[in-house]
Scaffold this active site. Structure first.
Site, PDB file in Angstrom:
ATOM      1  N   GLY A 174       0.829  -1.202   0.000  1.00 63.61           N
ATOM      2  CA  GLY A 174       0.000   0.000   0.000  1.00 63.61           C
ATOM      3  C   GLY A 174       0.857   1.242   0.000  1.00 63.61           C
ATOM      4  N   CYS A 175       0.324   2.297   0.532  1.00 65.39           N
ATOM      5  CA  CYS A 175       1.006   3.592   0.585  1.00 65.39           C
ATOM      6  C   CYS A 175       2.378   3.460   1.232  1.00 65.39           C
ATOM      7  CB  CYS A 175       0.142   4.570   1.378  1.00 65.39           C
ATOM      8  SG  CYS A 175       0.974   6.074   1.855  1.00 65.39           S
ATOM      9  N   PHE A 176       3.418   3.945   0.556  1.00 64.55           N
ATOM     10  CA  PHE A 176       4.754   3.787   1.139  1.00 64.55           C
ATOM     11  C   PHE A 176       4.968   4.630   2.374  1.00 64.55           C
ATOM     12  CE2 PHE A 176       6.387   6.081  -2.950  1.00 64.55           C
ATOM     13  CZ  PHE A 176       5.922   7.323  -2.540  1.00 64.55           C
TER      14      PHE A 176
END
Length: 177
Positions: A11-13
């Site tokens: 997902g979002c880093f």
């Protein structure tokens, strides 16, 4: 001190980076892009979903302090590996759950990590094991995002504290105080 590298997409880093940056044995965590066809993609290009890249993190770690298997167990405990191309409200292939092994040994450990994680879930794990590919560091303003500005970002405040709570609950002995 021996160093190895692990590359994970969950997902979002910003959210995955925050989980790994204070672990014993981890010397650095870098946000970036991997697994796509376009060289040197920008954040905007990756967010479009058209480059094939995943938002990912690259972890440099000392395997004598924290094992690759431990990093994988933390990975599976702090994101949802059962949702295809999605983490919460982040939808698209750039948010896929994927492991990019750097050796045949890491690939075998990735398969074993999936098996361990599957034992605790009723839904099938969809985390892909993808071949290592060119790594493109994300722009500077993405690095150490949580530490720098995350507490002023409502998205981060909604997503990261629960991940950190799971980390503290299940892996307190791995956190660098």
């Amino acid at each position: 001190m021996a160093q190895e590298v692990a590359t994970l997409a969950g997902g979002c880093f910003w959210c995955t980076e925050a989980v790994y940056q204070n672990l014993k044995g981890v010397s650095s965590v870098e946000s970036g892009y991997i697994g796509g066809a376009q060289p040197d993609p920008t954040y905007e290009q990756v967010c479009s979903g058209n480059t094939g890249h995943a938002e990912a993190i690259r972890i440099a770690f000392d395997p004598d302090v924290i094992s690759y298997g431990d990093l994988l167990d933390i990975f599976f405990a702090t994101h949802d590996p059962t949702t295809l191309n999605r983490q919460g409200n982040d939808v698209g292939t750039q948010y896929r759950s994927a492991i990019f092994p750097h050796s045949p040994e890491q690939e075998a450990q990735a398969r074993a990590g999936i098996d361990r994680a599957q034992a605790d879930r009723s839904s099938p794990i969809v985390t892909a094991i993808e071949p290592d590919a060119p790594w493109y560091p994300a722009e500077d303003y993405h690095q150490k995002y949580w530490d720098r500005v995350g507490d002023r970002n409502p998205y981060c405040m909604a997503v990261i504290p629960p991940k950190l709570a799971k980390l503290r609950k299940g892996f307190a002995d791995r956190i660098d105080a």
